[in-house]
Structures are given as structure tokens and as C-alpha cells.
Enzyme design. Sequence first.
Site: not given
Ligand code: UD1
Ligand code: CA
Length: 493
Positions: A21, A85, A389, A25
Site C-alpha cells: 500500500g 502487486q 595519564n 497518510r
Molecule cells: C485495513 C482494513 C480494515 C482494518 C485495518 C486495520 C481493508 C479493506 N481494510 O484498512 O478493515 O480495520 O486495515 O489496520 O482491508 N495493502 C496492499 N495493497 C493494497 C492496499 C493495501 O498491500 O492494494 C497493504 C498496506 O500496505 C497495509 C495493509 O495492506 O500494510 C492495509 O492497508 P491500508 O490501506 O492501511 O488499510 P486500512 O485502511 O488501514
Molecule cells: Ca492500515
Amino acid sequence: MSVHSDQALGPVAAVVILAAGEGKRMKSSRSKLLHQIAGHSMLSYAVTAATTVQPEHIVVVVGHLRDQVEAHLAEIAPHVRIAVQEQQLGTGHAVQAALTQLAELTGDVIVTLGDAPMLTGETLAALLEEHRSNQAAVTVLTAEVPDPTGYGRILRDTEGMVTGIVEHRDADDTQLEIIEINSGIYVFDAASLRSALTELAPSNDQGELYLTDVLSVVREAGKPVAAYVIDDVWQAEGINDRNQLCRMNAELNRRILQRWMSEGVTVVDPATTWVHASVDLAPDVILLPGTSLEGATSVAAGAQIGPDTTLIDVEVGENAVVTRTQASLSVIGPGANVGPFAHLRPGTMLGAGGKIGTFVETKNARIGAGAKAPHLSYLGDAVIGEGANIGAGVIFANYDGVRKSTSTVGAYDFVGSNSVLVAPVEIADGAYIAAGSTITGDVGPGELAVSRSQQRNVPGWVARKRPGTKTARAAEAAQEQQAADAAQQKEPS
Ligand code: UD1
Ligand code: CA
């Protein structure tokens, strides 16, 4: 988990760590997952927890800033597999990418997040046990938190069975009231996961494929979906921005200090004391306020560190005292004394009972047992014998503008204050250097080296050159006093 149930059910087929991801933020040019808490990347905690359950495969899904993430993984966890990905189309899409690396997979697949560093291997093992004992197709790790803002909410039916997960941004007002959150950590039956993933649709606010939707798909297929609620809510929390990073770092530090205190370490002010997860402390160590211990630092029994001291990869011996000091890649011997205001740079080795004192900087300096450099010195590329020393203000001039050279001071030598040793010079054991000397040649055992011009006094200079000044008047008064004293001594008593 008992050995028996392990054997009956077989090992975990795979742990998938989602790390592709964008981490928007964080507002960082560095991958979010490489940001550190307690001295280690967020991602390293996920890998450590995954390793604890001894899966057949660990797959990390990378994408955004993948060069950084892959380089880091090559360093900390060369055994993990990488799945790419290419476009970050959601957590469900990310798991699809992982499964392409794991063709023939059957059994339990754990999915965890790269951004949930408090999760422990013990919790993963407990989650797995819960999953297996319920013979569930999916088990999700959840927690009830005071502020569920931003998290997916766990939906349950009137019997309390989990029916699905709704993301915060897709939730209606009633669902927003739910305080049970999705940690983003799950155990899946591989076959159920694989088939559910094919049914995901991007029908949500972000237009992504959500892994969270797998739960409702599995449930609708008539297979059991379970939740494991954890009391330690920190483990279910993710880091999305710098405020959460700061909070989580403080909490992990608090836990690290709590553990050390329970093992006999005194921490005077936990709020200003920072100890990395990799540090090792012995009983009766005392940490004063403003101390930061980092990397591979270890402190032996009875040593006192601080206040206001940072040690990075430093080994401190028993009962040593290190006060207001910055040190890295150094060894401080047992009973040695360092600071206040010392700077120990890499390659400093201070022997037992030795001293590096106030405003002393050292680099690549081997200092023998009981040797002392108490004040205002630079000891660079130095070998200093036992019991020597080093007087105030001694400088090892180790750099001629082209190359650095080493100088040696022997055992029990006295190097007078404000001397400069122009490297390379070798001073044998049992020698003296007169204060203020500039030493450019070797000195033999038992010799005194004096290297400075002879003192010359010019009588009457002040009276001639600075007449009428306060200094001149002070000189006159002193001369009159001397004359009076001399006259009195001549008088017979
Ligand atoms: C996600 C969950 C949410 C949970 C929260 C907990 C989903 C849709 N939502 O939300 O229910 O409460 O985590 O912290 O799953 N990532 C990928 N590929 C992507 C998108 C994300 O590898 O296409 C990875 C990110 O690097 C991260 C993790 O997945 O490590 C979570 O992604 P993030 O965007 O932080 O999800 P949240 O909005 O926090
Ligand atoms: Ca997260």
C-alpha cells in the site's frame, strides 16, 4: 499450542504480509513500512511475528516503493518470498497477488499487515489455535476499542455470529456505532480463500477489492466464520500516520521498559528513557533521565547510564558510569568512567577502570585499563597503554590532510597538558612528555621529552610599553612590595 495438535493439523501453509500500500497518510518519500518503532522497521515486526508460527512460506506483497521495501527485506529477512502487486487495487487484490506465488497451497493461510507492529507471534499462535478448534473457514482477529474511527467494523448477527466487515467509509450511522474493529489479521482455509477472492467486486467507496469482503462471501457459502477478540487492543491497531507512529512507539517503549524493570533494571524516568527492542540490559543497571539505548547496545550489571546519554551499538561493562555522553560502536570496560560531555566515536575501546572525561572526543582509540584522559582532549587513532595519564587538552593530531596515522602512548606514561602528538609517533612505556610539547618523534622508555622553546623574561617591558595602565600600576605595586619584603629580611631581628 501442544505438539500433538500441531502434528495432527500440520504446520501453517503460509503467512502473507501485506506491504504494497501507499501509506499516503504518512506524507513520506520513504515507504511507510520502513519507518521505525523502537529502532526497527514496522515491517520487521510483522516478519518476526510470522516467523514465530513456523510457516512453510512467508510471502510479502510489495508494490508502492517496492525497491525500498525489497532492499530492506533482503537485508533483514532474505528467506521471505516476494509477490509484486503492480497496482494497489486493494487488500483483496494484494492477497490474490500473493497466491500466485503459492500455487498448490492447502491448509491454513495467515494474512497479516505490514503496518501493525505490535502484533506478536504468540497472538498469531493463539489466533491459529482458535481457528483450528472452531474448524472455521475464516477467523479474524478483532478488538473492542474506545475510538474505532477509520477501522473496519465487525458485523454480527443476532446470535453474535460474524457476518462480515464494513469499512469505516462505507458504514452507515448504526454501523459506525460498532466498537469492535477488524485488525486486518486473519487465518483462512486456503481453498475457501482462493474461491472467495474470485468473487470480490470493487463495489465500495474506494473502488478497491477488499479482503474484508471475503468474510461475507465465505459466510454466504455456508462456511463458518469466527472472530478472536483480543484484550490487548494495541496489537489490533495499525499505523497510518505520524501521530499513530508516535503513540505506538511510546507504547512499545513503555512495554520494553516495563519488562526490563521486572528483570531488575532501575528506570528513573520512563517518559524520557528510550530503549530499542534489540538492546540487552543486566540486573541493577540504572538508567537516568534522557537516556537512549539503541541498536546492539548491551549494559552489564550495576552500570549507571545517563542522564542525557545516547549509546548506539555500545557495550558497557559492569559497574561502569556513563554520564551525559554520546557514543557509538564502542566498548566501555568494567568500572570505567565516561563523561560528562564525552563523545565516543566508532572504534573506541576503554579498558577496565579507565576514564574518558569532560569534553573528550575519541575515535578508533584503544585505551588501556586504568588509563585516564580526564579533560578537553581529542584521542583519534590512538593506542594508549595501561595506567597512562593523558593531561588536559592533549591532542592526537592524526590527520595530515592526506592520510590518518596512529600514535602510541605506553603504559604508565604521563603526557603533559596541552601537548600535541603529531602522528605517527610512538612513546614507549614509562615516559614523560612535558606540558605544552609538540611531539613529532618517538620517545624511549624512561625518557622525558620536552619540545617547546625556552622561556625568556624581558624585565621592565610593561613599564616601557604599557605605561599608565592598570597592569603597569599592579606591576609597580608588586615591585614595591618585593623591595619592602627584601629590606625587612635584611634587618637583624
Ligand atoms: C485495513 C482494513 C480494515 C482494518 C485495518 C486495520 C481493508 C479493506 N481494510 O484498512 O478493515 O480495520 O486495515 O489496520 O482491508 N495493502 C496492499 N495493497 C493494497 C492496499 C493495501 O498491500 O492494494 C497493504 C498496506 O500496505 C497495509 C495493509 O495492506 O500494510 C492495509 O492497508 P491500508 O490501506 O492501511 O488499510 P486500512 O485502511 O488501514
Ligand atoms: Ca492500515
